[in-house]
Design an enzyme around this catalytic site. Structure first.
Site, mmCIF file in Angstrom:
data_model
loop_
_atom_site.group_PDB
_atom_site.id
_atom_site.type_symbol
_atom_site.label_atom_id
_atom_site.label_comp_id
_atom_site.label_asym_id
_atom_site.label_seq_id
_atom_site.Cartn_x
_atom_site.Cartn_y
_atom_site.Cartn_z
ATOM 1 N N LYS A 164 0.869 -1.174 0.000
ATOM 2 C CA LYS A 164 0.000 0.000 0.000
ATOM 3 C C LYS A 164 0.910 1.230 0.000
ATOM 4 O O LYS A 164 1.909 1.269 0.743
ATOM 5 C CB LYS A 164 -0.873 0.003 1.255
ATOM 6 C CG LYS A 164 -1.901 -1.115 1.259
ATOM 7 C CD LYS A 164 -3.114 -0.756 0.434
ATOM 8 C CE LYS A 164 -4.207 -1.799 0.610
ATOM 9 N NZ LYS A 164 -5.411 -1.495 -0.152
ATOM 10 N N LYS A 263 -14.095 -7.207 -6.877
ATOM 11 C CA LYS A 263 -14.548 -7.556 -5.530
ATOM 12 C C LYS A 263 -16.036 -7.771 -5.621
ATOM 13 O O LYS A 263 -16.779 -6.860 -5.984
ATOM 14 C CB LYS A 263 -14.250 -6.419 -4.554
ATOM 15 C CG LYS A 263 -12.767 -6.228 -4.301
ATOM 16 C CD LYS A 263 -12.497 -5.198 -3.241
ATOM 17 C CE LYS A 263 -11.006 -5.138 -2.961
ATOM 18 N NZ LYS A 263 -10.485 -3.789 -2.883
HETATM 19 MG MG MG Z 1 -7.188 -1.965 -3.932
#
Ligand code: MG
Length: 372
Positions: A164, A263
């Site tokens: 990240k 997702k």
């Molecule tokens: Mg992502």
């Protein structure tokens, strides 16, 4: 399938590593689990892995419970369902609220697969026996912490890492990781934290041979993503940008990316995700399966989904032990050498550990069909 009873479980589970957000750290991950039971007594499980705060999407545990209870569940209990795809159409009149929809729809898929004695992967049309996965390394305070965490994941058998990043927390970290692990495939995920005016930084990242840069710019910004992809060698992967079928069509038309992360919770269920998957296959856009800190129930759905053939890139589907001291399923999900074995039992293929579920439960509500 005639649904007789639907039970919602609000659970809260302590994360091994807190999730850092703009609202502060999330220490306990809440989720809504869905149990559907039909008139023959067959049970299906689903999960709506919303967060308790609206940092990732506009939905929260509170909105999921409200939309399910007041709108979606009454629709489901009102009629017979022949195939799970019908649930997507049934929910169309209700705008967005995709996480809530996905929780119920995925439970119906599990029920359907169990009724037909099929593993969920097969019921969805998937064929893989194993799926490849990678691990996500959240933003750490120091480079040292980042390297140590990666080392521990590699020792557990992970073979791909996603870092990240955010402005000010990018090049130094990527450079250090690349130097320490020159052969490890690395991608980065910015969660939309850059603007096109940060082009110089993103071009510098382009020099590190990353396997992708995920969601560098804001979710709605398909035009700037297209401008960015045109000047980067590294594939841009869209994640938050794709919440509907129309989003993926636009992204493909604008050439806003070369990869998509899917997702099923963000897209409103397994049927909606399959449709986006099929479109991406036609357009030669590889996809991979992202995670939302699901318990084992949602994780099992993601594993089944990842067996579809255009999921050609490793998903963010770590083993249970990456997140929890103890998961809610038996057996837990294990990663061996960067791979997860797809269960062959009917439905999601894992048993729900009801004793453990009781321990982490914060609330429970049951809805019954009024049979005619
Ligand atoms: Mg992502």
């Amino acid at each position: 399938m005639k649904i007789k009873e639907i039970t919602l479980y609000h659970v809260g589970m302590r994360l091994k590593t807190p999730v850092v957000t703009n609202f502060g750290s999330i220490i306990d991950k809440d989720s809504v689990l869905v149990k559907v039971r039909d008139t023959d007594g067959v049970i299906g499980w689903g999960e709506a892995p919303a967060f308790s705060i609206p940092w990732y999407s506009e939905e929260t545990i509170g909105t999921v419970l409200h939309i399910m209870e007041d709108f979606l569940i009454p629709l489901l209990l009102r009629q017979e369902i022949k195939k799970p795809d019908e649930v997507f159409n049934l929910f169309v009149p209700i705008q967005r609220n995709n996480i809530a929809k996905a929780g119920l729809e995925s439970a119906i898929w599990d029920l359907y697969a169990k009724r037909h004695h099929l593993p969920l992967a097969k019921a969805l049309g998937g064929n893989k026996k194993i799926i490849e996965v990678g691990v996500v390394v959240g933003i750490q305070t120091t480079i040292q912490d980042t390297l140590q965490l990666i080392e521990s994941y590699m020792a557990e058998g992970y073979r791909r890492v996603k870092l990240k990043i955010k402005p000010g927390h990018d090049i130094r970290f990527v450079k250090a990781v690349k130097e320490a692990f020159p052969h490890l495939p690395i991608s980065v995920d910015a969660n939309g934290s850059y603007r096109f005016s940060d082009l110089a930084t993103l071009q510098e990242l382009d020099r590190y041979g990353l396997s992708m840069i995920e969601q560098p710019l804001a979710a709605g910004d398909l035009i700037d993503h297209a401008k960015l992809q045109a000047v980067l060698k590294t594939p841009v992967c869209l994640d938050e940008s794709v919440a509907t079928f129309e989003d993926i069509r636009n992204a493909a038309e604008f050439s806003s990316c070369r990869i998509i992360s899917l997702k099923m919770s963000r897209l409103g269920g397994l049927t909606a995700t399959k449709r986006v998957h099929d479109f991406c296959r036609e357009r030669n856009i590889p996809v991979w399966c992202g995670g939302m800190f699901e318990t084992g129930i949602g994780r099992a759905h993601n594993i089944a989904l990842s067996t579809l053939d255009n999921f050609t890139l490793p998903g963010d589907l770590s083993g249970s032990s990456r997140y929890w001291e103890r998961d809610l399923i038996e057996p837990e999900v294990f990663v061996k050498q960067g791979e997860i074995e797809v269960p062959v039992q009917p439905g999601i293929g894992y048993e729900v550990d009801l004793m453990q579920l009781e321990k982490v439960m914060r609330g429970k509500k049951t809805f019954n069909a009024m049979f005619r």
